[in-house]
Write an enzyme that holds these catalytic residues in place. Structure first.
Site, short mmCIF file in Angstrom:
data_model
loop_
_atom_site.label_atom_id
_atom_site.label_comp_id
_atom_site.label_asym_id
_atom_site.label_seq_id
_atom_site.Cartn_x
_atom_site.Cartn_y
_atom_site.Cartn_z
N LYS A 26 32.13 60.00 31.82
CA LYS A 26 32.23 61.46 31.83
C LYS A 26 31.05 62.09 31.10
O LYS A 26 30.39 62.99 31.62
CB LYS A 26 33.55 61.86 31.18
CG LYS A 26 33.87 63.32 31.36
CD LYS A 26 35.28 63.63 30.87
CE LYS A 26 36.34 63.06 31.78
NZ LYS A 26 37.56 62.69 31.09
N ARG A 96 37.90 65.39 25.48
CA ARG A 96 38.27 64.53 26.61
C ARG A 96 37.74 63.12 26.43
O ARG A 96 36.63 62.91 25.94
CB ARG A 96 37.74 65.15 27.91
CG ARG A 96 38.18 66.61 28.04
CD ARG A 96 37.45 67.33 29.13
NE ARG A 96 37.93 66.93 30.43
CZ ARG A 96 37.25 67.11 31.55
NH1 ARG A 96 36.05 67.64 31.51
NH2 ARG A 96 37.76 66.72 32.69
N GLY A 105 43.58 58.42 34.08
CA GLY A 105 44.88 58.72 33.48
C GLY A 105 45.32 57.78 32.38
O GLY A 105 46.43 57.89 31.87
N MET A 107 43.76 57.21 29.37
CA MET A 107 43.51 57.67 28.00
C MET A 107 43.82 59.17 27.91
O MET A 107 44.28 59.76 28.86
CB MET A 107 42.07 57.35 27.61
CG MET A 107 41.85 55.85 27.46
SD MET A 107 40.24 55.44 26.82
CE MET A 107 39.15 55.89 28.15
N ARG A 364 32.09 61.74 39.03
CA ARG A 364 31.94 60.29 38.88
C ARG A 364 31.96 59.68 40.28
O ARG A 364 32.50 60.29 41.21
CB ARG A 364 33.05 59.70 38.02
CG ARG A 364 34.43 59.90 38.61
CD ARG A 364 35.52 59.39 37.68
NE ARG A 364 36.82 59.79 38.22
CZ ARG A 364 37.91 59.92 37.50
NH1 ARG A 364 37.89 59.69 36.21
NH2 ARG A 364 39.06 60.26 38.06
N HIS A 482 51.09 24.60 47.66
CA HIS A 482 50.92 24.47 49.10
C HIS A 482 51.29 25.73 49.87
O HIS A 482 50.62 26.09 50.82
CB HIS A 482 51.69 23.26 49.62
CG HIS A 482 50.77 22.13 49.86
ND1 HIS A 482 50.92 20.90 49.26
CD2 HIS A 482 49.61 22.07 50.57
CE1 HIS A 482 49.92 20.12 49.63
NE2 HIS A 482 49.12 20.81 50.42
N GLU A 775 36.11 15.96 42.20
CA GLU A 775 37.29 16.70 41.76
C GLU A 775 37.97 16.05 40.56
O GLU A 775 39.06 16.42 40.17
CB GLU A 775 38.29 16.91 42.92
CG GLU A 775 38.68 15.67 43.67
CD GLU A 775 39.60 15.96 44.85
OE1 GLU A 775 40.20 17.04 44.92
OE2 GLU A 775 39.71 15.09 45.73
N SER A 794 31.28 17.62 47.46
CA SER A 794 31.99 18.88 47.63
C SER A 794 32.96 19.02 46.46
O SER A 794 33.79 18.14 46.23
CB SER A 794 32.75 18.88 48.96
OG SER A 794 33.47 20.09 49.08
N THR A 797 37.67 22.08 43.43
CA THR A 797 37.93 22.75 42.14
C THR A 797 39.42 22.99 41.87
O THR A 797 39.77 23.41 40.78
CB THR A 797 37.14 24.07 42.06
OG1 THR A 797 37.17 24.68 43.34
CG2 THR A 797 35.72 23.82 41.64
N ASN A 798 40.27 22.71 42.87
CA ASN A 798 41.71 22.77 42.55
C ASN A 798 42.06 21.62 41.62
O ASN A 798 42.60 21.80 40.54
CB ASN A 798 42.56 22.66 43.82
CG ASN A 798 42.24 23.74 44.83
OD1 ASN A 798 41.82 24.83 44.45
ND2 ASN A 798 42.43 23.46 46.11
N ASP A 799 41.71 20.42 42.06
CA ASP A 799 42.00 19.27 41.22
C ASP A 799 41.09 19.22 40.00
O ASP A 799 41.52 18.84 38.91
CB ASP A 799 41.87 17.97 42.03
CG ASP A 799 43.14 17.70 42.83
OD1 ASP A 799 44.23 17.75 42.22
OD2 ASP A 799 43.04 17.48 44.04
N CYS A 861 34.91 23.25 47.99
CA CYS A 861 35.98 23.50 48.96
C CYS A 861 37.32 23.79 48.29
O CYS A 861 38.33 23.90 48.94
CB CYS A 861 36.11 22.34 49.93
SG CYS A 861 36.55 20.79 49.14
N TYR A 881 26.47 25.53 49.96
CA TYR A 881 27.45 26.33 50.70
C TYR A 881 28.76 26.44 49.92
O TYR A 881 29.00 25.68 48.98
CB TYR A 881 27.73 25.71 52.08
CG TYR A 881 28.46 24.38 52.02
CD1 TYR A 881 29.85 24.34 51.98
CD2 TYR A 881 27.75 23.18 51.99
CE1 TYR A 881 30.52 23.13 51.90
CE2 TYR A 881 28.42 21.97 51.91
CZ TYR A 881 29.80 21.95 51.87
OH TYR A 881 30.48 20.77 51.78
#
Ligand code: PEP
Ligand code: MG
Length: 905
Positions: A26, A96, A105, A107, A364, A482, A775, A794, A797-799, A861, A881
């Site tokens: 602001k 303000r 809204g 603050m 803004r 899953h 992994e 590859s 990144t889950n495991d 992946c 990739y």
């Protein structure tokens, strides 16, 4: 010495739009507007640095502040020719809030500061408008007592008992007694009496007098605005939006202009273009004879800004040009033009008209929907306002979700009844009737009705129901469970881990927060935000925008990193191509055992799992082979000319062990054993820790015949396709490895089959690569060794996240929220790469892998591959990739292009 106060007014300013960090959005934008000569009431901004110092010192103002504020006030007084606290010509100010990033809204703000018994008579005399003065005074009492005397003091009354609510009720009672519809109907005398009653009630409720000197009010308001940075709403909003706690808010003290001086005055909010559609029309609302809070608070139906943007609700009300004349509207329209040219973006503005004179109170860059973001970016590019790179940066990657899925109408969502929250696992919105079993979902869908499948958690046995349902809601599971993975792959709306649900599938009902819902009740899911609502609420279909293709073409021209999809069937592969995937980065072989037509292969897989010896297993594998081969071949064919990374079987066995009696009986028959024996073998397969059990490459190490069957299926498919004139590019990927020896042992099998297959088909070679998932942390740390055999990596990144944190990916529901709330972690690492831990392992693996094999191809992946922040991380880490579920491919493409643009800067 640091400067804490920055002045603006009279065509000049000490700051500008670039200083949002110091002056807040602001303050910085008011300075900019003042500099470009727009009609901005003069004022000054106290910096965010001052806020931090004030908050860190437990509420003590820095020594120099008083002096700086006094000097700034004198500047404002000169321009206004009025004096703060003067009995004859009193200046009133607003205080303000304004953070670096807009937090609408969240603050506080106090208006009309400076009205006291010493200044009221003077202002009445000067304006000749007693009613206006008492209207301003009652507003000051309402806002100040709430913001400064209650909230900033940390008083937390029960709902409905706060001072503001009490005063609102008093006001309402007077209106009711007199039969008034609007606040503007109150007479001067009534307002005067009300002000006195208000002050008594404030004293009664909060125990102290309402301050009666302008100076006390000013400093009280400044401190309260600072403190509102740590108000409850602001804190929660920051957590949701990932805004750091140490940014602080600035305070802008600005001379008041009055929209409540009668019918030639008013106040409004506008967008320089339509924020919902992007249409290039000036769009806004205003309220005659009012102050700013009336527009946003929704007490009165606002009037339309112009005749072009009237709607059903405000059609009967006069537009600004009708009510105030073409001059006033014309001036505002010019401001719109000036601002868009200056900011080269759509702006959200606040204005006040005092006796037909226009003042700008705020501008803004405006928030917008995905559709609007796309349309505005393309329009502004065509108008020559912005260049290509800027246009690409204007659409947030996740906003593309809205363009690809039907979504819940954000307007309708505001008034919908929220049932509960879960994790936003699958995008878009869905609505339908609650069903509690997969069969019921299928049945209801067959009847042409929409089903929402509600389950404790989902298993492969539910998959038909998941496919049939419009949306999926589970009480357990995380973002990579899953249910979530499968749903995202299908682009299906899905919410998982909604822990508050108490599901009784047998009784076909669920309880949540004291309410009960039964089968057939209609609910709506917002899968992009994880919100569950009662009933049907309005949906929007934004997929039809023809400009998306043009935009995405531009995106691809700026992108250097590849984007592939995780896809497991020829149909998914086709979908992935439609979304612009340049290959498949993960073909999960085991997914052929879920979904449509999976009964036969699943049965054979179970037969194989339950085999007791090599002979039984080989016979089951032989039966399974044609199924495996045909999905692989069809997928390779669909992706003709593009790489397809086929991962060897990685089934956590517990997911496939048959639990239903019918199935066990049938398996007993084909294996020629009795039911008790089947059960015994099932029990033997149960593992304490299946995610770290007999899965991934370990399966092939113990049972090489499983690997052999799969390698044969891949090589045969490729050879046949070559002879059919196609160009298959398979890549064999070994999962869950932790040592190069695992890769070597598997490679021996490959080296045996490979020459046999191509020779049998009369070929000299097949274009094929052999690589591994990275992994496990060990595989990452030993990247140099792994790369001796692997031609590509590859990152799974889950495991990798599961094993780096030691957080079970399927069981984060119980603690993840506490970790986020207590700030132990900033984001769920299963959604966005944990750059400090998991990210470090990725960097190590990349560096060590490339040291051994310079041209090793590296991708990701895991589910994070479709998360924009993770895509940017991957770009910086030098990955070739990213691969993600088909519906996230466009998001990843955009995120990759933006990463390239940002890094080039
Ligand atoms: C991973 O672990 O990141 C991965 C992609 O494999 P999955 O999710 O199938 O274990
Ligand atoms: Mg994995």
């Amino acid at each position: 010495m640091k400067k804490f106060v920055y002045c603006f007014g009279n065509g000049e300013a000490e700051g500008d739009a670039s200083q949002t960090e110091l002056l807040g959005g602001k303050g910085a934008n008011l300075a900019e507007m003042a500099q470009i000569g727009l009609p901005v009431p003069p004022g000054f901004t106290i910096t965010t640095e001052c806020c931090n110092q004030y908050l860190n010192s437990g509420g003590v103002y820095p020594d120099q502040l008083q002096e700086e504020v006094q000097a700034a006030m004198i500047m404002v007084e000169k321009i206004m020719d009025m004096k703060f606290g003067d009995p004859e010509s009193p200046l009133l100010v607003s205080c303000r809030s304004g953070g670096r990033q807009s937090m609408p809204g969240m603050m506080e703000t106090v208006l009309n500061v400076g009205l006291a018994s010493s200044t009221i008579p003077g202002l009445i005399k000067k304006t000749g408008n007693e009613r206006f003065v008492y209207d301003a005074y009652r507003r000051l009492i309402m806002m100040y007592s709430d913001v400064v005397m209650e909230k900033a003091e940390g008083i937390e009354p029960e709902d409905g008992h706060g001072v503001r609510a009490q005063l609102d009720r008093m006001l309402g009672a007077v209106k009711k007694a007199r039969g008034y519809e609007s606040d503007t109907d109150l007479s001067t005398e009534e307002l005067k009496v009300l002000c006195e009653q208000f002050k008594l009630r404030v004293k009664e409720t909060l125990g102290s007098e309402f301050p009666d000197t302008p100076e006390d009010q000013l400093w009280g308001a400044i401190g309260a605005v600072f403190k509102s940075w740590n108000g409850k709403r602001a804190k929660s909003y920051r957590r949701i939006e990932n805004i750091p706690d140490d940014w602080g808010t600035a305070v802008t003290v600005q001379s008041m202009v009055f929209g409540n001086m009668g019918d030639t005055s008013g106040t409004g909010v506008a967008f320089t273009r339509n924020p919902a559609t992007g249409e290039n029309l000036f769009y806004g609302e205003w309220v005659p004879n009012a102050q700013g809070e009336d527009v946003v608070a929704g007490i009165r139906t606002p009037n339309p800004l112009n005749n072009e943007t009237k709607n059903d609700q405000n059609d009967h009300l006069p537009s600004l040009s009708d009510a105030m004349g073409a001059d006033v509207y014309g001036e505002l329209d010019n401001v719109r033009d000036t601002l868009e040219k200056r900011y080269k973006d759509m702006l959200d503005i606040e204005f006040t008209i005092q006796d037909k004179k226009l003042f700008m109170l705020q501008c803004r860059v405006g928030k917008r929907t995905g559709t609007a973001a796309l349309n505005m970016a393309m329009d502004m590019l065509e108008e020559g306002l912005i260049d290509k790179n800027t246009a690409i940066m204007r659409v947030k990657p996740l906003q593309l979700n809205e363009l690809l899925h039907p979504i819940v109408d954000p307007e309708a969502e505001k008034t919908a009844v929220l049932i509960t929250k879960g994790l936003p696992a699958g995008p878009g919105g869905a609505q339908g009737r609650i069903v509690f079993t997969s069969e019921d979902a299928v049945e209801l869908t067959k009847q042409g009705r929409s089903a929402i499948l509600v389950r404790e958690e989902t298993s492969p046995e539910d998959v038909e129901g998941m496919r049939a349902a419009k949306g999926i809601l589970t009480a357990r599971g995380g973002m990579t469970s899953h249910a979530a993975l499968v749903a995202r792959g299908w682009g299906k709306c899905c919410i998982v881990g909604a822990g508050a649900l108490e599901i009784n599938a047998k009784a076909k009902k669920l309880k949540v927060n004291g309410k009960t819902y039964v089968e057939g009740d209609i609910i709506t899911l917002n899968g992009s935000r994880g919100l569950v609502y009662e009933d049907r609420i309005k949906m929007m279909d934004a997929t039809k925008n023809p400009r998306l293709a043009a935009f995405m073409q531009m995106v691809d021209e700026s992108r250097t990193m590849g984007v592939r999809a995780n896809a497991d069937t020829p149909e998914d592969a086709r979908q992935a191509k439609e979304f612009g995937a340049e290959g498949i980065g993960l073909f999960r072989t085991e997914h052929m055992f879920y979904g449509a037509n999976s009964e036969a292969p699943l049965f054979l897989l179970r037969k194989m799992i339950l085999s007791e010896n090599q002979k039984e297993r080989e016979s089951a594998l032989e039966d399974l082979y044609p199924f495996v081969k045909s999905t692989i071949k069809n997928t390779l064919e669909e992706m003709n000319g593009m790489p397809v990374t086929i991962r060897l079987l990685d089934p956590p066995l517990h997911e496939f062990v048959p639990h239903m009696k019918d199935m066990q009986v049938e398996l007993a028959k084909v294996l020629d054993i009795d039911l008790a024996e089947v059960r015994k073998r099932c029990d033997a397969l149960q593992e304490t820790n299946p995610m770290m059990g007999h899965r991934g490459v370990r399966l092939g190490i113990t049972y090489p015949e499983i690997t052999k069957m799969q390698l044969k299926a891949i090589l045969e498919s490729a050879a046949e396709l070559i002879n059919e004139g196609k160009n298959p590019i398979p890549e064999i990927m070994v999962p869950v490895t932790c040592d190069v020896k695992e890769l070597n042992i598997t490679k021996i099998i490959f080296d045996q089959i490979y020459p046999e297959v191509y020779a049998n088909h009369g070929l000299k070679s097949i274009n094929i690569k052999y690589g591994t998932m990275v992994e496990t942390p060990r595989a990452a740390l030993l990247g140099d060794k792994m790369a001796e055999t692997a031609e590509f990596f590859s990152f799974g990144t889950n495991d990798l996240t599961q094993l780096t944190f030691g957080f079970s990916r399927d069981d984060t529901g119980g603690f993840m929220n506490d970790y986020l709330e207590k700030g132990i972690i900033g984001v769920d690492p299963f959604q966005s790469i944990d750059t400090s831990g998991v990210g470090e392992l990725i960097k190590i693996a990349v560096e060590r892998g490339r040291a051994t094999r310079k041209d090793i191809k590296i991708g990701i992946c895991g589910e994070q591959g479709g998360d924009p922040a993770s895509v940017r991380f991957c770009y910086k880490a030098g990955l070739d990739y990213v691969s993600c579920s088909p519906f996230r491919v466009p998001i990843a493409r955009l995120a990759a292009a933006q990463a390239a643009i940002m890094e080039a800067k």
